[in-house]
Design a protein around this motif. Structure first.
Motif, mmCIF file in Angstrom:
data_model
loop_
_atom_site.group_PDB
_atom_site.id
_atom_site.type_symbol
_atom_site.label_atom_id
_atom_site.label_comp_id
_atom_site.label_asym_id
_atom_site.label_seq_id
_atom_site.Cartn_x
_atom_site.Cartn_y
_atom_site.Cartn_z
ATOM 1 N N LEU A 1 12.433 -9.233 17.220
ATOM 2 C CA LEU A 1 11.473 -9.848 16.302
ATOM 3 C C LEU A 1 10.301 -8.903 16.027
ATOM 4 O O LEU A 1 9.879 -8.739 14.875
ATOM 5 N N ASP A 2 9.798 -8.271 17.097
ATOM 6 C CA ASP A 2 8.722 -7.285 16.925
ATOM 7 C C ASP A 2 9.153 -6.191 15.942
ATOM 8 O O ASP A 2 8.399 -5.799 15.052
ATOM 9 N N GLN A 3 10.377 -5.712 16.131
ATOM 10 C CA GLN A 3 10.858 -4.609 15.306
ATOM 11 C C GLN A 3 11.092 -5.047 13.870
ATOM 12 O O GLN A 3 10.830 -4.285 12.941
ATOM 13 N N CYS A 4 11.558 -6.268 13.672
ATOM 14 C CA CYS A 4 11.730 -6.778 12.300
ATOM 15 C C CYS A 4 10.386 -6.840 11.582
ATOM 16 O O CYS A 4 10.290 -6.500 10.397
ATOM 17 N N GLU A 5 9.339 -7.262 12.287
ATOM 18 C CA GLU A 5 7.997 -7.276 11.691
ATOM 19 C C GLU A 5 7.552 -5.863 11.350
ATOM 20 O O GLU A 5 6.958 -5.622 10.291
ATOM 21 N N LYS A 6 7.863 -4.915 12.234
ATOM 22 C CA LYS A 6 7.507 -3.508 11.987
ATOM 23 C C LYS A 6 8.230 -2.983 10.740
ATOM 24 O O LYS A 6 7.639 -2.281 9.916
ATOM 25 N N ILE A 7 9.489 -3.334 10.611
ATOM 26 C CA ILE A 7 10.252 -2.915 9.427
ATOM 27 C C ILE A 7 9.586 -3.449 8.166
ATOM 28 O O ILE A 7 9.415 -2.718 7.181
ATOM 29 N N GLY A 8 9.195 -4.719 8.179
ATOM 30 C CA GLY A 8 8.514 -5.305 7.025
ATOM 31 C C GLY A 8 7.241 -4.568 6.669
ATOM 32 O O GLY A 8 6.968 -4.293 5.497
ATOM 33 N N GLU A 9 6.449 -4.210 7.684
ATOM 34 C CA GLU A 9 5.211 -3.449 7.451
ATOM 35 C C GLU A 9 5.522 -2.088 6.837
ATOM 36 O O GLU A 9 4.861 -1.656 5.881
ATOM 37 N N GLU A 10 6.530 -1.417 7.391
ATOM 38 C CA GLU A 10 6.864 -0.074 6.907
ATOM 39 C C GLU A 10 7.420 -0.106 5.484
ATOM 40 O O GLU A 10 7.112 0.763 4.677
#
Length: 146
Positions: free
Chosen positions: A17-26
């Motif tokens: 979930l953390d990484q999915c949020e990071k992908i969205g930010e990037e």
């Protein structure tokens, strides 16, 4: 030309979930940087768009790593991706068409999924394999449009 080597980074303490949020930010940063470059064609904006592209790529690679897929495994699959690109040219559709609709169709007794586009101008259901032919005769479509 030097090939790109993908590398996993330390994601200790991160979850999917953390990484999915990071992908969205990037991705958001990539869109913004690319839009800035499209609006203002300067080297600094070009460099920033490329930097954000790689950040997006790295964040997606991080999610794969969390799922147990290594950068080395991803790189081994790259030739398959290149082959797919050879056989999947992008076909231009005008903005008057309705996007893909998936249907099942019978071919010699075998049920096959077929993608269609609904052309709102010609009021026709067009099979994906025939799009280029129809696009060229569509009055909304102009050759060279992006």
């Amino acid at each position: 030309m030097e090939l790109i080597e993908l590398k996993n980074i330390d994601l200790t303490g991160w979850n999917g979930l953390d990484q999915c949020e990071k992908i969205g930010e990037e991705i958001k940063e990539f869109y913004e940087a690319t839009a800035e470059y499209l609006h203002n064609n300067k080297q600094e904006f070009k460099d920033h768009a490329i930097e954000e592209y790689f950040d997006t790529l790295q964040s997606c690679l991080g999610l794969l790593a969390i799922a147990g897929i290594t950068a080395e495994e991803v790189m081994k699959e790259y030739p398959k991706h290149l082959n797919k690109l050879k056989h999947r040219p992008r076909i231009k559709r005008c903005d008057k068409c309705t996007n893909c609709i998936m249907e099942s169709k019978q071919y010699a007794g075998d049920k096959t999924d077929v993608k269609y586009i609904i052309c709102n101008k010609m009021n026709e259901k067009i099979e994906e394999k025939d799009l280029k032919h129809y696009a060229n005769k569509c009055g909304y479509y102009k050759e060279g449009d992006k």
